[in-house]
Design a protein around this motif. Sequence first.
Motif, short mmCIF file in Angstrom:
data_model
loop_
_atom_site.label_atom_id
_atom_site.label_comp_id
_atom_site.label_asym_id
_atom_site.label_seq_id
_atom_site.Cartn_x
_atom_site.Cartn_y
_atom_site.Cartn_z
N PHE A 1 0.83 -1.17 0.04
CA PHE A 1 0.18 0.05 -0.09
C PHE A 1 0.66 1.05 0.04
O PHE A 1 0.42 2.21 -0.67
N ASN A 2 1.98 1.37 0.78
CA ASN A 2 2.95 2.37 0.63
C ASN A 2 3.48 2.88 -0.71
O ASN A 2 3.38 3.79 -1.07
N SER B 1 5.09 10.42 2.87
CA SER B 1 4.84 10.64 1.53
C SER B 1 3.78 11.79 1.42
O SER B 1 4.11 12.77 0.26
N LEU B 2 2.73 11.69 1.96
CA LEU B 2 1.63 12.65 1.94
C LEU B 2 2.14 13.96 2.33
O LEU B 2 1.98 15.04 1.36
N PHE C 1 0.71 3.92 -2.89
CA PHE C 1 0.17 5.64 -2.56
C PHE C 1 1.15 6.46 -2.77
O PHE C 1 0.91 7.41 -3.28
N PHE C 2 2.62 6.01 -2.97
CA PHE C 2 3.58 6.74 -3.38
C PHE C 2 3.40 7.17 -4.51
O PHE C 2 3.68 8.21 -5.54
N TYR D 1 9.53 9.45 0.42
CA TYR D 1 9.30 7.96 0.29
C TYR D 1 10.54 7.15 0.74
O TYR D 1 10.59 6.18 1.21
N LEU E 1 0.55 9.47 -5.75
CA LEU E 1 1.14 10.95 -5.46
C LEU E 1 2.02 11.45 -6.46
O LEU E 1 1.85 12.41 -7.02
N ARG F 1 5.25 5.83 7.00
CA ARG F 1 5.45 5.96 5.56
C ARG F 1 4.59 6.79 4.82
O ARG F 1 4.81 7.65 3.89
N LEU F 2 3.40 6.09 5.10
CA LEU F 2 2.27 6.75 4.42
C LEU F 2 2.09 8.13 4.59
O LEU F 2 1.95 9.13 3.63
#
Lengths: 282, 177
Positions: free
Chosen positions: A12-13, B54-55, A16-17, B83, A20, B50-51
Motif C-alpha cells: 500500500f505504501n 509521502s503525503l 500510495f507513493f 518515500y 502521489l 511512511r504513508l
Amino acid sequence: MRNVFLFIRRYFNLVFFLALQVVALMILFRFNKFHESVFDEFSNEITGSVNSRFNSVENYFALKKENEALRQQNAELLNKLKADFSWPDSSQQFISDTIRIDSLEQYRKFLFLPAKVISNSVNTQQNYLMLQRGSAQGVTPNMAVVGPSGIIGTVVNVSKNMSVVMSLLHRQSKVVAVMKKGSGFGEISWEGSNPHFVTLMKVPKTVQIQKGDTVVTSQFSDKYPPGYVIGIVEEVGNDESSGSYKLKVKTATDFFRIQNAFVVKNLQREELEALEKSIKKN
Amino acid sequence: MSDLLKNIIRFFVFILVQVLILDKINPLHRFITPYLYFLFILWLPFRIPRLGLSLLGFVFGLTLDFFTHTPGLHAAACTLIAYLRSFLIGLLRPKEAVEISYAEPSVTSMGLMPYATYVLLLTFVHHAYLVFLEFLEVGNILYFFGKVLASTGISLLLIAITEMLFNRKSRYRTNVA
C-alpha cells in the motif's frame, strides 16, 4: 481477486507513493501545456499577498536604479510633447483639428496600465512574474507587459487583484521581432540558460546585421505596441538547418531588477479577433 | 515545544526562506540554484509512518510550487525523497533502535557518517529528479549533470551551515519524563 487485494495491502505504501507521483506529474505537464488551471485561481491571491508584503521591504534596495530608469523614460516622453517642436516657417500655423480630437479616443490602439511587480524569478526554465493588478483593474490574459526599458512578457493568468505574467525568459515564450533598421522579421525565444540573453531566429540572410543593432517589436503583433525595444544584437551567428541568422540578443530589460511594469491593452483587439474569425468561417 | 508545533513552524519557515531569500539570489552561474527547503523533510521525526511521510512530502512540495508557479515539480521531488527516507534510515541507523531514543534524524541521533550519507544521498536524489523533470524537453546531458552536481554542492554547503547555526537539541528520550 483475493490475491489482488492482498497485493495492494502489502504494497500500500508503494501504491500510495506512486499515486502521489502520478498526481504531481499530471499537474506539472498539464499546467505547462495550457498555462492555466483551477489550481492557480485560489493560490494566486494567497501567494500574492505574501509576496507583496515582502516586496514592500525589498523595493528599497533597488530604488536608485529604478528611479534612474523611470527618469529616463520621463525624459523620453517629455521629448515627444508637441510643445517641444516649433515650426520653421511662420507662414505655416499649427491648428489642431477639434473634430478629430473629439473622436481621438477611437483611434487610440494601445493603453498602458501601470502595475507593480510583486514577484519575479529568473533562475528556472519557466520564469513568471506576478503583478499587483488583476481582472478587477482591467487586466485580461494575453495582454503584453512592458517595462521602462524594454518588453517583459505576456499575461497568462488573472485573478481578482493579481496577475501572472509569463516572462520573456520562459521556454515557451515567443515574440515576433523586427530589426529597428526596418527589415528582417524573426522570432524571439529563450534557450533557458542565461537570463541576460535571448535568441532571435528566422531572420533571412538577405538582411545586413551587425553587432549592436537594435531589435524591436513588430507592428504585426496584436499584443505588443510596435517599435518597443526588445534588445541589442550581441553576437551574429548562423542557423545551419534553415540558412537564416541565429542572433544572440542582449535583453533591454534587466530581468534581475524589475519593479514597475505597464500592462498594454490593445483596444482594437476584439475587432481584430472578430475579423479574423470571420475569415476562418468563410 | 511539542514536536508537532515545532514542525508546523519549520514548514512555514523553510518555505518562506526558500521563496523570499534563496529564490531571489541572482544565479552565480546557470548551473547553480540554491535549494534548502527540502531539509524540512530530512528533519521530520522518525515515528511518522511512511504513508504520512509521502503525503507530507507532497503537500510540502506543492506549497512551494504555489509560489514558483511550477505546480507538481517540487511536489514530485519531495514525495520521492519522503518515500525513500525511511528505507535509508533503515539501512543507516546504528544497531540499537534510535527511533526510540531520539525524536528525529540528526548528527547526534545517527552518528556523523550515517547522517552525512543520509543527507548527501537524499539531496542528490532530490536534485537529480527535479532537474530531470525541469530539463525533460532539453536533453542536454552535460547541462543535466552540471546542474545536478553544482546544485547538490551548494545545497550541502547550505545544509552544513544550517546544521551549525541551529543546533538542534536532540534530547535523549527516556520514559522518566
